[in-house]
Design a protein around this motif. Structure first.
Motif, PDB file in Angstrom:
ATOM      1  N   ASP A  71      -4.268   7.567  -9.874  1.00  0.00           N
ATOM      2  CA  ASP A  71      -4.233   6.347  -9.062  1.00  0.00           C
ATOM      3  C   ASP A  71      -3.413   5.233  -9.693  1.00  0.00           C
ATOM      4  O   ASP A  71      -3.173   4.218  -9.054  1.00  0.00           O
ATOM      5  CB  ASP A  71      -5.641   5.875  -8.690  1.00  0.00           C
ATOM      6  CG  ASP A  71      -6.499   5.565  -9.905  1.00  0.00           C
ATOM      7  OD1 ASP A  71      -6.017   5.734 -11.042  1.00  0.00           O
ATOM      8  OD2 ASP A  71      -7.660   5.149  -9.713  1.00  0.00           O
ATOM      9  N   GLY A  72      -2.956   5.414 -10.911  1.00  0.00           N
ATOM     10  CA  GLY A  72      -2.126   4.395 -11.537  1.00  0.00           C
ATOM     11  C   GLY A  72      -0.671   4.432 -11.100  1.00  0.00           C
ATOM     12  O   GLY A  72       0.071   3.470 -11.292  1.00  0.00           O
ATOM     13  N   LEU A  80       0.350   7.043  -8.193  1.00  0.00           N
ATOM     14  CA  LEU A  80       0.599   7.864  -6.996  1.00  0.00           C
ATOM     15  C   LEU A  80      -0.266   7.536  -5.787  1.00  0.00           C
ATOM     16  O   LEU A  80       0.196   7.686  -4.652  1.00  0.00           O
ATOM     17  CB  LEU A  80       0.428   9.348  -7.360  1.00  0.00           C
ATOM     18  CG  LEU A  80       0.874  10.359  -6.314  1.00  0.00           C
ATOM     19  CD1 LEU A  80       2.357  10.223  -6.004  1.00  0.00           C
ATOM     20  CD2 LEU A  80       0.567  11.783  -6.767  1.00  0.00           C
ATOM     21  N   ASN A  81      -1.529   7.148  -5.978  1.00  0.00           N
ATOM     22  CA  ASN A  81      -2.337   6.969  -4.765  1.00  0.00           C
ATOM     23  C   ASN A  81      -3.283   5.767  -4.732  1.00  0.00           C
ATOM     24  O   ASN A  81      -4.263   5.771  -3.978  1.00  0.00           O
ATOM     25  CB  ASN A  81      -3.084   8.261  -4.402  1.00  0.00           C
ATOM     26  CG  ASN A  81      -3.972   8.758  -5.517  1.00  0.00           C
ATOM     27  OD1 ASN A  81      -4.363   7.986  -6.391  1.00  0.00           O
ATOM     28  ND2 ASN A  81      -4.292  10.035  -5.507  1.00  0.00           N
ATOM     29  N   HIS A  82      -2.944   4.729  -5.502  1.00  0.00           N
ATOM     30  CA  HIS A  82      -3.640   3.435  -5.316  1.00  0.00           C
ATOM     31  C   HIS A  82      -2.650   2.354  -5.739  1.00  0.00           C
ATOM     32  O   HIS A  82      -2.293   1.482  -4.945  1.00  0.00           O
ATOM     33  CB  HIS A  82      -4.937   3.399  -6.134  1.00  0.00           C
ATOM     34  CG  HIS A  82      -5.791   2.192  -5.924  1.00  0.00           C
ATOM     35  ND1 HIS A  82      -5.662   1.360  -4.838  1.00  0.00           N
ATOM     36  CD2 HIS A  82      -6.802   1.669  -6.667  1.00  0.00           C
ATOM     37  CE1 HIS A  82      -6.558   0.382  -4.935  1.00  0.00           C
ATOM     38  NE2 HIS A  82      -7.254   0.540  -6.031  1.00  0.00           N
ATOM     39  N   GLN A  83      -2.174   2.469  -6.981  1.00  0.00           N
ATOM     40  CA  GLN A  83      -0.957   1.760  -7.374  1.00  0.00           C
ATOM     41  C   GLN A  83       0.183   2.766  -7.279  1.00  0.00           C
ATOM     42  O   GLN A  83       0.021   3.933  -7.673  1.00  0.00           O
ATOM     43  CB  GLN A  83      -1.086   1.223  -8.798  1.00  0.00           C
ATOM     44  CG  GLN A  83       0.157   0.504  -9.291  1.00  0.00           C
ATOM     45  CD  GLN A  83      -0.082  -0.268 -10.578  1.00  0.00           C
ATOM     46  OE1 GLN A  83      -0.114  -1.479 -10.595  1.00  0.00           O
ATOM     47  NE2 GLN A  83      -0.273   0.455 -11.672  1.00  0.00           N
ATOM     48  N   LEU A  84       1.323   2.317  -6.741  1.00  0.00           N
ATOM     49  CA  LEU A  84       2.479   3.205  -6.577  1.00  0.00           C
ATOM     50  C   LEU A  84       3.588   2.791  -7.526  1.00  0.00           C
ATOM     51  O   LEU A  84       3.983   1.620  -7.535  1.00  0.00           O
ATOM     52  CB  LEU A  84       3.017   3.125  -5.139  1.00  0.00           C
ATOM     53  CG  LEU A  84       2.026   3.377  -4.007  1.00  0.00           C
ATOM     54  CD1 LEU A  84       2.724   3.179  -2.655  1.00  0.00           C
ATOM     55  CD2 LEU A  84       1.434   4.776  -4.102  1.00  0.00           C
ATOM     56  N   SER A 131      -4.173   8.388   3.592  1.00  0.00           N
ATOM     57  CA  SER A 131      -3.229   7.329   3.272  1.00  0.00           C
ATOM     58  C   SER A 131      -2.261   7.773   2.189  1.00  0.00           C
ATOM     59  O   SER A 131      -1.122   7.323   2.150  1.00  0.00           O
ATOM     60  CB  SER A 131      -3.975   6.113   2.724  1.00  0.00           C
ATOM     61  OG  SER A 131      -4.733   5.492   3.715  1.00  0.00           O
ATOM     62  N   SER A 132      -2.726   8.669   1.328  1.00  0.00           N
ATOM     63  CA  SER A 132      -1.958   8.912   0.107  1.00  0.00           C
ATOM     64  C   SER A 132      -0.720   9.763   0.338  1.00  0.00           C
ATOM     65  O   SER A 132       0.129   9.859  -0.536  1.00  0.00           O
ATOM     66  CB  SER A 132      -2.853   9.538  -0.965  1.00  0.00           C
ATOM     67  OG  SER A 132      -3.564  10.629  -0.446  1.00  0.00           O
ATOM     68  N   ALA A 162       3.406   7.334   1.359  1.00  0.00           N
ATOM     69  CA  ALA A 162       4.503   6.843   0.521  1.00  0.00           C
ATOM     70  C   ALA A 162       5.480   7.971   0.175  1.00  0.00           C
ATOM     71  O   ALA A 162       6.700   7.803   0.312  1.00  0.00           O
ATOM     72  CB  ALA A 162       3.946   6.197  -0.749  1.00  0.00           C
TER      73      ALA A 162
END
Lengths: 190, 190
Positions: free
Chosen positions: A23-24, A26-30, A59-60, A63
Motif C-alpha cells: 500500500d505504500g 501500489l494500492n493506497h499511496q501510488l 479500486s486498485s 491506476a
C-alpha cells in the motif's frame, strides 16, 4: 519487471497468511512514476494482443489499467464496480470472493461499455487465487467480448489463479511473480 | 476546459435530481486521452501551489488524480478508502454523505501516507454539496497536513460545495462548472 521486484522487497511487507502489503506504492499511496512504467511494461508484454479496451475492477486496478491504456495508444479503460450505482439499470454481475476480507462481493459492469465487438485486455493489481480475475472473465463472457490477455502486477503462482485462467485458454503475464514467502522473505520466479 | 464541457454536453446525461451521468468517459468507462489532458489542465491551474502530493478518494478520483500527478512531475497520489483493509491498523477516519446514494460512508486514510510535512492538492471528480471534499479536508487536517488547493473535474456551484471549501480558506478550481440544468439542458459558467 526488476524495478517492481526491487520495490516489493524494499517497501512490501509480508504480514502472514501469504499476504504482501504494497500500500505504500501500489494500492493506497501510488508511486506515479512506477505506475506509469508498469503501464509501459504491460504495453510491451501485450503489444501483439490487438486489445481495443482495458478491463479492470475498482479500486486498485484503476491506476495500472490507466497507465497501460496510455502506453497502448490511449485505449479506453472500463472498470467493474463493487456496488450498483443508483443511476445504473442495465448491467452484468458476478460474485467475487475476497481473499483478504474473506467475503463474497458482487461485481458489476454496465451493459453499455463492454460488448461482443470488444477485445479486452484484463489488468489487475494481484493474481492470487484468481477469484477477481475469474469474475472479470465471467463479466466479459456474459457480454460476449473476447479476452485477449490477462496482466497482473503481482502474481502469487502457488495460489492457483494462473492455472485457472490458463485452463480457460487465457494468456497470463505478470510483472512480478512471487514463488514463495519464507520467514518473511519474498522469493521471486523469473 | 472546453473539451470537457463539450464532452459533457455530447455524452453526459441529466437524469433528474441535478445528477449528470458521466460514466461513459469519467467514472466507469474512462476516456484515457481526455483524462490525461484533464490532468494537464489541473497541473496548469495549480502550477504555483507547491503541492508535494495529490490526495483523492476511491474510486472515481483515482484516474484524474493520477493524471494530474503525472503532469505535475510524478507526484505521489494517496487515495482515501471507503472501507478499512484487514491489514491496516493506524488510520484517520471521517464520515462522508453520499449525495447520489443518500447514505453516510466512513472514509479512511492510513496514518503512514499523509502527515504534517505534506502540502496536499485535493482532486476529485465532482464538487456538488462538498461532502466528499470536506471529508478529505477533515482527514488532511487530522493528519496536520497543509491543503494547497482543491481541484474538481465537474462542479455544480449552486449546491454549495465551493462556498463551504472557500469559507475554510481553500482555493477551488474546477475544469467544468455547471451553473444549472434546465429541461435537461446543461448550462455552464465560464
Amino acid at each position: 519487471m526488476r524495478e517492481l521486484e526491487e520495490r516489493i522487497i524494499k517497501d512490501g511487507r509480508s504480514i502472514g497468511s501469504g499476504i504482501v502489503k504494497v500500500d505504500g506504492f501500489l494500492n493506497h499511496q501510488l508511486d506515479t512514476g512506477l505506475i506509469m512504467r508498469m503501464g509501459e511494461e504491460f504495453a510491451r508484454l501485450f503489444a501483439g494482443s490487438g486489445a481495443n479496451k482495458i478491463f479492470t475492477v475498482e479500486s486498485s486496478g484503476i491506476a495500472i489499467a490507466l497507465a497501460a491504456a496510455v502506453s497502448m495508444g490511449d485505449l479506453p479503460v472500463v472498470y467493474a464496480k463493487k456496488s450498483v450505482p443508483s443511476t445504473m439499470s442495465e448491467f452484468y454481475s458476478t460474485a467475487v470472493h475476497s481473499f483478504t476480507k474473506n467475503v463474497d462481493n458482487t461485481v458489476i459492469v454496465s451493459r453499455s461499455f463492454i460488448g461482443s465487438g470488444d477485445r479486452l485486455l484484463i489488468i489487475d493489481d494481484f493474481l492470487a487465487t484468481g477469484s477477481a480475475g475469474l469474475g472479470l472473465v465471467d463479466l466479459a463472457r456474459q457480454a460476449g467480448a473476447e479476452i485477449v490477455g490477462f496482466g497482473a502486477a503481482i502474481e502469487k503462482t502457488e495460489q492457483g489463479g494462473r492455472k485457472a485462467l490458463e485452463d480457460l485458454g487465457i494468456e497470463v503475464r505478470s510483472l512480478a511473480v512471487i514463488a514463495s514467502i519464507e520467514d518473511g522473505n519474498i522469493i521471486f520466479n523469473h
